[in-house]
Design a protein around this motif. Structure first.
Motif, mmCIF file in Angstrom:
data_model
loop_
_atom_site.group_PDB
_atom_site.id
_atom_site.type_symbol
_atom_site.label_atom_id
_atom_site.label_comp_id
_atom_site.label_asym_id
_atom_site.label_seq_id
_atom_site.Cartn_x
_atom_site.Cartn_y
_atom_site.Cartn_z
ATOM 1 N N TYR A 1 0.899 -1.133 -0.053
ATOM 2 C CA TYR A 1 0.067 -0.004 -0.053
ATOM 3 C C TYR A 1 0.998 1.129 0.024
ATOM 4 O O TYR A 1 0.514 2.232 -0.840
ATOM 5 C CB TYR A 1 -0.861 0.055 1.302
ATOM 6 N N VAL A 2 1.662 1.270 0.888
ATOM 7 C CA VAL A 2 2.764 2.442 1.276
ATOM 8 C C VAL A 2 3.783 2.508 0.124
ATOM 9 O O VAL A 2 3.954 3.704 -0.242
ATOM 10 C CB VAL A 2 3.161 2.518 2.879
ATOM 11 N N TYR A 3 4.605 1.671 0.019
ATOM 12 C CA TYR A 3 5.722 1.682 -0.701
ATOM 13 C C TYR A 3 5.555 1.493 -2.122
ATOM 14 O O TYR A 3 6.397 1.754 -3.065
ATOM 15 C CB TYR A 3 6.645 0.948 -0.235
ATOM 16 N N GLU B 1 2.119 1.141 -4.054
ATOM 17 C CA GLU B 1 0.959 1.507 -4.764
ATOM 18 C C GLU B 1 0.720 3.279 -4.718
ATOM 19 O O GLU B 1 0.509 3.977 -5.466
ATOM 20 C CB GLU B 1 -0.260 1.124 -4.272
ATOM 21 N N ARG B 2 0.866 3.565 -3.270
ATOM 22 C CA ARG B 2 0.596 5.237 -3.044
ATOM 23 C C ARG B 2 -0.473 5.618 -3.603
ATOM 24 O O ARG B 2 -0.526 6.752 -3.898
ATOM 25 C CB ARG B 2 1.939 5.981 -3.336
ATOM 26 N N SER B 3 -1.818 4.943 -3.437
ATOM 27 C CA SER B 3 -2.845 5.462 -4.219
ATOM 28 C C SER B 3 -3.623 6.178 -3.155
ATOM 29 O O SER B 3 -3.299 6.352 -1.733
ATOM 30 C CB SER B 3 -3.925 4.309 -4.498
ATOM 31 N N TRP C 1 -3.260 6.103 1.118
ATOM 32 C CA TRP C 1 -2.964 7.273 2.048
ATOM 33 C C TRP C 1 -4.197 7.341 3.269
ATOM 34 O O TRP C 1 -4.119 7.646 4.289
ATOM 35 C CB TRP C 1 -2.821 8.550 1.126
ATOM 36 N N THR D 1 -4.018 4.087 5.609
ATOM 37 C CA THR D 1 -2.777 4.543 6.551
ATOM 38 C C THR D 1 -2.951 5.893 7.474
ATOM 39 O O THR D 1 -2.578 5.844 8.745
ATOM 40 C CB THR D 1 -1.194 4.883 5.703
#
Length: 403
Positions: A298-300, A302-304, A308, A311
């Motif tokens: 998710y964080v590293y 996709e960063r969608s 965000w 998280t």
């Protein structure tokens, strides 16, 4: 004669063959919900806790509802049970179990829109049988409402997918957004969501006719009116709705509380017998590994916008839990499992990518994952239904006599 007789039942026959599968599915889900959330609801523990008694007392008094409407959706249903003659504290647990069943179904609907049916099914089983979820769903307090972020995600997703009926769905979304303000801490998750997706929000509002914008605003304010009225009379109500502590002295313990909140997830809980078996953490080893995988992607990777939001919401819930206000781990639990399911999905996808045409390897991977999830579910359910009610500290905490 016989032909005419049997022909009369032809419509019923067609109706049966058309709806027997959905009917069987609904019956199966109802049976599972009963076994998990309603069975032995008043018999698993020797009595009731002080929190349950306080919640029931405050929910059955109409004047207390007006003066303190925090957790109003839950309290209104408990009040309704009392109004029709059910004056037992068991009614508070029944209402929580109903909301728990709704939360499990909403969780499935949310992740079904993001993943395949197989992943959504396995993920819902993990979430719905977790000890943390069972504690909230079977305890006679409004704690289960703190999983309302699922309702927010579900309604927003429904709004985005139904372009033809967006104005009408918008009225329901406005009511839900206002109703969630009654749940401690949810207003921060709503405001954070609006901040993350502010471009989309502004774009959608510009496309909607003014009459609907005014109508949505009216519905939002109408639903929120009791909370506004109570907060004007007592500003402490607004603090409770925001999940904030009542005094600044509580903030001085924040560093230790913040560390304890982190440790409670996967290492060592605070040992509160209302929610824990000794110092057992919230998640087991398998869930921690899958959650770490999901967090990484998710964080590293996709960063969608979705990454965000999830998280940031975990971080906000962690802050609120550390304040030791009215927000507990029930608020962050569904967010944790969304990361766990994301990790599960990537694990399965990677396995299928490496062995796309090898049926033995594919079945082996699915079998290993299923076995892992089976033992995870077994561990969580035994922790709640077997270990927890036989713990001495737990039996002392739930010692108030049954009416």
């Amino acid at each position: 004669m016989n032909t005419e007789f049997f022909s009369r039942f032809e419509p019923l026959k067609r109706l049966f063959f058309r709806f027997w599968r959905p009917g069987l599915l609904v019956l199966s889900l109802a049976t599972i919900a009963y076994l998990l959330y309603f069975r032995r609801l008043g018999l698993l523990l020797p009595g009731y806790s002080t929190n349950e008694l306080q919640t029931f007392t405050s929910s059955t008094d109409w004047h207390k509802l007006v003066n303190n409407p925090v957790d109003l959706p839950y309290k209104l249903l408990v009040w309704l049970f009392s109004a029709i003659g059910h004056h037992s504290i068991l009614a508070a647990r029944v209402v929580a179990a109903c909301f728990g069943t709704l939360a499990a179904l909403t969780f499935f609907l949310v992740i079904r829109g993001w993943y395949t049916f197989r992943v959504a099914f396995l993920g819902t089983v993990l979430f719905a049988t977790s000890a943390g979820f069972l504690h909230s769903a079977r305890m006679g307090t409004a704690e289960i409402l703190q999983m309302a972020v699922l309702g927010l995600l579900a309604f927003v997703g429904w709004y985005r997918e139904n372009r033809d009926h967006r104005p009408l769905i918008g009225y329901g979304l406005a009511a839900i957004l206002a109703l969630l303000w009654y749940v401690p801490g949810m207003l921060w998750l709503e405001l954070f969501g609006a901040l993350v997706a502010w471009k989309i929000v502004v774009h959608q509002l510009r496309r909607v006719p003014l009459k609907h914008t005014l109508g949505w605003s009216g519905v939002f304010l109408a639903v929120l009116a009791p909370l506004i009225y109570a907060s004007v009379r007592d500003p402490g109500i607004l603090l409770a709705a925001g999940g904030l502590p009542n005094s600044l002295s509580d903030i001085t313990h924040w560093p230790q509380n913040a560390l304890d909140a982190v440790l409670s997830v996967g290492i060592r809980s605070d040992g509160n017998p209302l929610h824990w078996v000794g110092h057992v953490p919230l998640l087991n080893a398998a869930e921690l590994v899958l959650g770490a995988i999901g967090l990484y992607y998710y964080v590293y990777q996709e960063r969608s916008m979705q990454a965000w939001y999830l998280t940031g919401s975990v971080f906000i819930c962690w802050l609120l839990i550390s304040f030791h206000g009215s927000v507990g781990f029930a608020a962050v639990l569904p967010l944790f499992y969304l990361f766990i399911i994301h990790g599960l999905d990537h694990f399965l996808v990677r396995w299928m990518t490496v062995f796309p045409r090898n049926p033995i390897a594919r079945l082996t991977g699915i079998g290993v994952v299923s076995l892992l999830l089976f033992f995870s579910v077994l561990y969580q359910t035994r922790a709640y239904f077997v270990a927890w009610p036989h713990n001495t500290a737990v039996r002392a905490a739930y010692s108030l006599p049954k009416p």
